[in-house]
Design an enzyme around this catalytic site. Structure first.
Site, short mmCIF file in Angstrom:
data_model
loop_
_atom_site.label_atom_id
_atom_site.label_comp_id
_atom_site.label_asym_id
_atom_site.label_seq_id
_atom_site.Cartn_x
_atom_site.Cartn_y
_atom_site.Cartn_z
CG ASP A 154 -2.21 0.81 0.96
OD1 ASP A 154 -3.27 0.19 0.70
OD2 ASP A 154 -2.15 2.07 0.99
CB VAL A 203 0.11 0.44 -7.84
CG1 VAL A 203 -0.05 -0.54 -6.69
CG2 VAL A 203 -1.04 1.44 -7.90
CE1 TYR A 252 -12.79 3.79 -9.71
CE2 TYR A 252 -14.82 2.99 -10.70
CZ TYR A 252 -13.81 2.86 -9.77
OH TYR A 252 -13.80 1.78 -8.91
N1 LIG Z 1 -15.88 0.43 -3.15
C1 LIG Z 1 -16.55 0.20 -4.26
O1 LIG Z 1 -17.77 0.41 -4.33
C2 LIG Z 1 -15.84 -0.33 -5.49
C3 LIG Z 1 -16.62 -0.75 -6.57
C4 LIG Z 1 -16.00 -1.25 -7.71
C5 LIG Z 1 -14.63 -1.34 -7.76
N2 LIG Z 1 -13.88 -0.93 -6.71
C6 LIG Z 1 -12.43 -1.04 -6.83
O2 LIG Z 1 -11.94 -1.87 -5.80
C7 LIG Z 1 -10.62 -1.48 -5.45
C8 LIG Z 1 -10.55 -1.22 -3.95
O3 LIG Z 1 -11.49 -0.19 -3.65
P1 LIG Z 1 -11.89 0.20 -2.15
O4 LIG Z 1 -13.29 0.62 -2.20
O5 LIG Z 1 -11.43 -0.83 -1.19
O6 LIG Z 1 -10.98 1.52 -2.01
P2 LIG Z 1 -10.43 2.23 -0.67
O7 LIG Z 1 -10.19 3.66 -1.06
O8 LIG Z 1 -11.30 1.94 0.46
O9 LIG Z 1 -9.00 1.52 -0.49
C9 LIG Z 1 -8.05 1.63 -1.52
C10 LIG Z 1 -6.68 1.27 -0.99
O10 LIG Z 1 -5.75 1.47 -2.08
C11 LIG Z 1 -4.63 2.21 -1.61
N3 LIG Z 1 -4.04 2.97 -2.71
C12 LIG Z 1 -4.54 4.06 -3.33
N4 LIG Z 1 -3.66 4.51 -4.24
C13 LIG Z 1 -2.59 3.67 -4.20
C14 LIG Z 1 -1.36 3.62 -4.89
N5 LIG Z 1 -1.04 4.54 -5.80
N6 LIG Z 1 -0.50 2.63 -4.60
C15 LIG Z 1 -0.80 1.69 -3.65
N7 LIG Z 1 -1.94 1.71 -2.94
C16 LIG Z 1 -2.83 2.69 -3.22
C17 LIG Z 1 -5.22 3.12 -0.53
O11 LIG Z 1 -4.20 3.60 0.34
C18 LIG Z 1 -6.20 2.18 0.15
O12 LIG Z 1 -5.58 1.42 1.14
C19 LIG Z 1 -10.30 -0.26 -6.30
O13 LIG Z 1 -9.59 -0.65 -7.46
C20 LIG Z 1 -11.68 0.26 -6.67
O14 LIG Z 1 -11.64 1.02 -7.87
C21 LIG Z 1 -14.45 -0.42 -5.57
#
Ligand SMILES: NC(=O)c1ccc[n+]([C@@H]2O[C@H](COP(=O)([O-])OP(=O)(O)OC[C@H]3O[C@@H](n4cnc5c(N)ncnc54)[C@H](O)[C@@H]3O)[C@@H](O)[C@H]2O)c1
Length: 268
Positions: free
Chosen positions: A38, A65, A161
């Site tokens: 992370d 990342v 997005y």
């Molecule tokens: N929450 C939703 O409704 C949802 C729906 C569809 C897809 N997603 C996808 O699921 C994945 C996780 O989403 P989430 O809701 O848990 O998000 P979140 O924001 O709750 O957690 C995301 C995590 O990624 C880390 N992160 C962000 N940028 C980063 C980087 N450059 N390098 C390394 N780590 C990084 C953050 O620090 C955090 O720990 C994402 O790819 C998101 O697009 C989420």
């Protein structure tokens, strides 16, 4: 829990919280050695500590990342652990919500850099380790890329997005075919979550409330829940279960597939 991932090493990006944490917890609880990668060191260290307290074998790796150098260093760090890598879960992502007129280059670039370039870099730099892992254990290695329902359909205000997540979907299919036809024993699949209750969706809900589209965060989350036929938000564990399936040998003949976990959102 069974130990179906005993002896395997899995790297999960963006695993400090939300969906990534739940994936790390699920894989770790089934015996995998999990690397919590992370960009937020304090939250990532804390997540790894909580996983260890729960009985998992977990460690933290600081990684942005979107950084090519970061991935080169991550590959070197993973190599020093030995025995290659069995699964890479490209989960890290950022939201990007803006109607086209407000969609400036900074928002567009950040979404591309993290959500799409991050998946490409991770797959590229971890491929040699995944190949080594699959050779050591004989079972295929696996890449799981977290896309979204917005990689499948449109939603107003989500063009940046959605462009990243649609890109992840087709990047996944291309690499799946490439690896398979090169007889590399690495399966590559994408997962498409609907609205899941995580810190990311709470940020989105807060924005709706600030714009006056809901009276507060709770009401905004309720609006998101009501958009799915099942009438609830997904739990991070719902996504983790699908990822664990794709990582497992039960999905041995699955590559280039898209697993939708959305409470029926895209079925209408
Ligand atoms: N929450 C939703 O409704 C949802 C729906 C569809 C897809 N997603 C996808 O699921 C994945 C996780 O989403 P989430 O809701 O848990 O998000 P979140 O924001 O709750 O957690 C995301 C995590 O990624 C880390 N992160 C962000 N940028 C980063 C980087 N450059 N390098 C390394 N780590 C990084 C953050 O620090 C955090 O720990 C994402 O790819 C998101 O697009 C989420």
């Amino acid at each position: 829990m069974t130990g179906r991932f005993d002896g395997r090493t899995c790297l999960v990006t963006g695993a400090a919280m939300g969906i990534g944490y739940a994936i790390a917890e699920r894989l770790g609880s089934e015996g995998a050695r999990v690397v919590v990668a992370d960009v937020k060191p304090a939250e990532g260290e804390d997540a790894a500590r909580r996983l260890c307290d729960a009985g998992c074998d977990a460690s933290f790796l600081a990684l942005d990342v979107s950084s090519e150098d970061g991935w080169k260093q991550a590959a070197a760090a993973m190599e020093s652990l030995g025995a290659g890598l069995d699964a890479l879960v490209n989960n890290a992502g950022v939201e990007a919500v803006a109607p086209l007129a407000e969609l400036d280059m900074a928002i567009w670039r950040r979404a591309m850099d993290v959500n799409l370039t991050g998946v490409y870099l991770g797959t590229r730099y971890m491929a040699p380790l995944l190949l080594a892992g699959s050779a050591v254990r004989g079972a295929g290695a696996s890449v799981v890329n977290i896309s979204s329902i917005m990689g499948l359909i449109g939603l107003p205000g989500s063009s940046a997005y959605a462009a990243t997540k649609g890109g992840v979907r087709l990047f996944t299919k291309n690499i799946a075919v490439e690896f398979a036809m090169e007889r590399k024993n690495i399966r590559v699949n994408s997962v498409h979550p609907g609205f899941i209750q995580t810190p990311m969706s709470e940020v989105g809900a807060r924005r709706l409330a600030e714009k006056g589209l809901a009276k507060d965060v709770g009401e905004a989350l309720g609006q998101m829940a009501s958009m799915s036929p099942m009438g609830r938000l997904g739990r991070p564990e719902d996504i983790a279960a699908g990822v664990a399936f794709l990582v497992s040998d039960d999905a041995a003949f699955m590559t280039g597939a898209e697993l939708v976990i959305d409470g029926g959102y895209t079925a209408r």
